[in-house]
Write a protein that holds these residues in place. Structure first.
Motif, PDB file in Angstrom:
ATOM      1  N   HIS A  46      39.106   9.235  81.956  1.00  0.00           N
ATOM      2  CA  HIS A  46      38.703  10.101  82.864  1.00  0.00           C
ATOM      3  C   HIS A  46      37.939   9.043  83.899  1.00  0.00           C
ATOM      4  N   PRO A  47      38.379   9.159  85.101  1.00  0.00           N
ATOM      5  CA  PRO A  47      39.593  10.018  85.676  1.00  0.00           C
ATOM      6  C   PRO A  47      40.915   9.608  85.237  1.00  0.00           C
ATOM      7  N   ALA A  48      41.915  10.244  85.513  1.00  0.00           N
ATOM      8  CA  ALA A  48      43.336   9.922  85.192  1.00  0.00           C
ATOM      9  C   ALA A  48      44.280  10.556  86.434  1.00  0.00           C
ATOM     10  N   VAL A  49      45.247   9.758  86.719  1.00  0.00           N
ATOM     11  CA  VAL A  49      46.186  10.379  87.786  1.00  0.00           C
ATOM     12  C   VAL A  49      47.327  10.897  87.125  1.00  0.00           C
ATOM     13  N   PHE A  50      47.923  11.821  87.837  1.00  0.00           N
ATOM     14  CA  PHE A  50      49.103  12.582  87.402  1.00  0.00           C
ATOM     15  C   PHE A  50      50.026  12.673  88.610  1.00  0.00           C
ATOM     16  N   VAL A  51      51.259  12.204  88.797  1.00  0.00           N
ATOM     17  CA  VAL A  51      52.150  12.377  89.857  1.00  0.00           C
ATOM     18  C   VAL A  51      53.442  13.410  89.208  1.00  0.00           C
ATOM     19  N   GLN A  52      53.587  14.412  89.869  1.00  0.00           N
ATOM     20  CA  GLN A  52      54.678  15.058  89.610  1.00  0.00           C
ATOM     21  C   GLN A  52      55.177  15.971  90.671  1.00  0.00           C
ATOM     22  N   GLY A  53      56.410  16.147  90.845  1.00  0.00           N
ATOM     23  CA  GLY A  53      57.089  17.064  91.970  1.00  0.00           C
ATOM     24  C   GLY A  53      56.560  16.787  93.291  1.00  0.00           C
ATOM     25  N   GLY A  54      56.417  15.700  93.649  1.00  0.00           N
ATOM     26  CA  GLY A  54      55.799  15.202  95.023  1.00  0.00           C
ATOM     27  C   GLY A  54      54.448  15.458  95.105  1.00  0.00           C
ATOM     28  N   HIS A  87      57.539  28.557  78.262  1.00  0.00           N
ATOM     29  CA  HIS A  87      58.934  29.157  78.254  1.00  0.00           C
ATOM     30  C   HIS A  87      59.546  27.898  79.206  1.00  0.00           C
ATOM     31  N   CYS A  88      60.356  27.219  78.814  1.00  0.00           N
ATOM     32  CA  CYS A  88      61.032  25.900  79.594  1.00  0.00           C
ATOM     33  C   CYS A  88      62.102  26.501  80.481  1.00  0.00           C
ATOM     34  N   ASP A  89      61.785  25.840  81.707  1.00  0.00           N
ATOM     35  CA  ASP A  89      62.875  26.596  82.696  1.00  0.00           C
ATOM     36  C   ASP A  89      64.137  25.513  82.724  1.00  0.00           C
ATOM     37  N   ALA A  90      64.317  24.628  81.669  1.00  0.00           N
ATOM     38  CA  ALA A  90      65.408  23.741  81.583  1.00  0.00           C
ATOM     39  C   ALA A  90      65.699  23.171  80.166  1.00  0.00           C
ATOM     40  N   PRO A  91      65.423  24.157  79.240  1.00  0.00           N
ATOM     41  CA  PRO A  91      65.837  23.809  77.792  1.00  0.00           C
ATOM     42  C   PRO A  91      66.972  22.822  77.660  1.00  0.00           C
ATOM     43  N   GLY A  92      67.106  21.869  76.887  1.00  0.00           N
ATOM     44  CA  GLY A  92      68.191  21.070  76.527  1.00  0.00           C
ATOM     45  C   GLY A  92      68.274  20.035  77.691  1.00  0.00           C
ATOM     46  N   GLN A  93      67.666  20.002  78.828  1.00  0.00           N
ATOM     47  CA  GLN A  93      67.846  18.924  79.814  1.00  0.00           C
ATOM     48  C   GLN A  93      66.791  17.783  79.429  1.00  0.00           C
ATOM     49  N   LYS A  94      67.050  16.789  79.951  1.00  0.00           N
ATOM     50  CA  LYS A  94      66.063  15.292  79.647  1.00  0.00           C
ATOM     51  C   LYS A  94      65.047  15.377  80.888  1.00  0.00           C
ATOM     52  N   ALA A  95      64.098  14.897  80.586  1.00  0.00           N
ATOM     53  CA  ALA A  95      63.165  14.224  81.541  1.00  0.00           C
ATOM     54  C   ALA A  95      62.383  13.142  81.060  1.00  0.00           C
ATOM     55  N   ALA A  96      61.656  12.586  82.073  1.00  0.00           N
ATOM     56  CA  ALA A  96      61.103  11.169  81.582  1.00  0.00           C
ATOM     57  C   ALA A  96      59.697  11.241  82.404  1.00  0.00           C
ATOM     58  N   ALA A  97      58.803  10.494  81.764  1.00  0.00           N
ATOM     59  CA  ALA A  97      57.471  10.305  82.455  1.00  0.00           C
ATOM     60  C   ALA A  97      57.239   8.566  82.089  1.00  0.00           C
ATOM     61  N   VAL A  98      56.432   8.072  83.094  1.00  0.00           N
ATOM     62  CA  VAL A  98      55.896   6.798  82.749  1.00  0.00           C
ATOM     63  C   VAL A  98      54.441   6.896  82.557  1.00  0.00           C
ATOM     64  N   PHE A  99      53.958   6.363  81.078  1.00  0.00           N
ATOM     65  CA  PHE A  99      52.623   6.665  80.949  1.00  0.00           C
ATOM     66  C   PHE A  99      51.989   5.139  81.174  1.00  0.00           C
ATOM     67  N   ARG A 100      50.759   4.936  81.663  1.00  0.00           N
ATOM     68  CA  ARG A 100      50.264   3.767  81.656  1.00  0.00           C
ATOM     69  C   ARG A 100      48.964   3.928  80.725  1.00  0.00           C
ATOM     70  N   VAL A 101      48.894   3.115  79.739  1.00  0.00           N
ATOM     71  CA  VAL A 101      48.077   3.223  78.770  1.00  0.00           C
ATOM     72  C   VAL A 101      47.126   1.856  78.696  1.00  0.00           C
ATOM     73  N   ARG A 102      45.813   2.259  78.801  1.00  0.00           N
ATOM     74  CA  ARG A 102      45.083   1.032  78.702  1.00  0.00           C
ATOM     75  C   ARG A 102      43.829   1.392  77.525  1.00  0.00           C
ATOM     76  N   HIS A 103      43.740   0.220  76.600  1.00  0.00           N
ATOM     77  CA  HIS A 103      42.732   0.395  75.884  1.00  0.00           C
ATOM     78  C   HIS A 103      42.711   1.667  75.074  1.00  0.00           C
ATOM     79  N   GLY A 104      44.074   2.058  74.747  1.00  0.00           N
ATOM     80  CA  GLY A 104      44.432   3.323  73.809  1.00  0.00           C
ATOM     81  C   GLY A 104      44.250   4.597  74.577  1.00  0.00           C
ATOM     82  N   LYS A 105      44.036   4.585  75.992  1.00  0.00           N
ATOM     83  CA  LYS A 105      44.126   5.857  76.690  1.00  0.00           C
ATOM     84  C   LYS A 105      44.810   5.877  77.796  1.00  0.00           C
ATOM     85  N   ILE A 106      45.281   6.748  78.107  1.00  0.00           N
ATOM     86  CA  ILE A 106      46.330   7.257  79.271  1.00  0.00           C
ATOM     87  C   ILE A 106      45.564   7.066  80.558  1.00  0.00           C
ATOM     88  N   VAL A 107      45.784   6.225  81.430  1.00  0.00           N
ATOM     89  CA  VAL A 107      45.109   6.354  82.784  1.00  0.00           C
ATOM     90  C   VAL A 107      45.942   6.943  83.758  1.00  0.00           C
TER      91      VAL A 107
END
Length: 146
Positions: free
Chosen positions: A54-62, A109-129
């Motif tokens: 805390h805090p953490a950064v999230f980037v999705q869909g612009g 209720h997923c809008d794209a079941p069966g499709q693939k998606a990807a995310a990058v996680f930045r992990v530092r000292h066991g926490k997602i930043v």
């Protein structure tokens, strides 16, 4: 706003790791990503929030968000429409790129079941930043494993 998200994404992913000692092991980083996925799929949004710094950064869909509290992080996850199964995780220093096969889930209720998606996680000292949604990378010839 798309430009801002791109700049933030590139900035998060381009920052070099300070030293090998500061980087969690690939196994530990994968464990955090798997825990995130399991808690997301179980609709354990409070549990997901505990995996983040805390805090953490999230980037999705612009959009880029800096969430300050566990309650904000839990709410952000509650609003995600899809659950998913991990297909692969590739770790490079603090960064873990995870590919998921999207699915419906408990209260989702997923809008794209069966499709693939990807995310990058930045992990530092066991926490997602940071969590950044990215295009699904092409399959590697050696095939990273989850």
């Amino acid at each position: 706003m798309r430009t801002l998200a791109l700049v933030v994404s590139v900035g998060l992913l381009a920052i070099p790791v300070a030293s090998a000692e500061a980087t969690d092991s690939p196994t530990a980083t994968k464990r955090v990503v798997r825990a995130w996925s399991a808690r997301l799929n179980a609709y354990d949004n409070a549990g997901v929030a505990r995996l983040f710094a805390h805090p953490a950064v999230f980037v999705q869909g612009g959009s880029a968000l800096r969430l300050e509290t566990p309650a904000q992080i839990a709410l952000w996850h509650r609003l995600l429409p899809c659950a998913g199964r991990i297909v692969s995780i590739d770790v490079d220093g603090e960064l873990a790129t995870a590919v998921f096969r999207l699915a419906n889930g408990k209260h989702r209720h997923c809008d794209a079941p069966g499709q693939k998606a990807a995310a990058v996680f930045r992990v530092r000292h066991g926490k997602i930043v940071a969590w950044v949604q990215v295009p699904v990378p092409p399959p590697a010839t050696s095939g990273p494993t989850a």
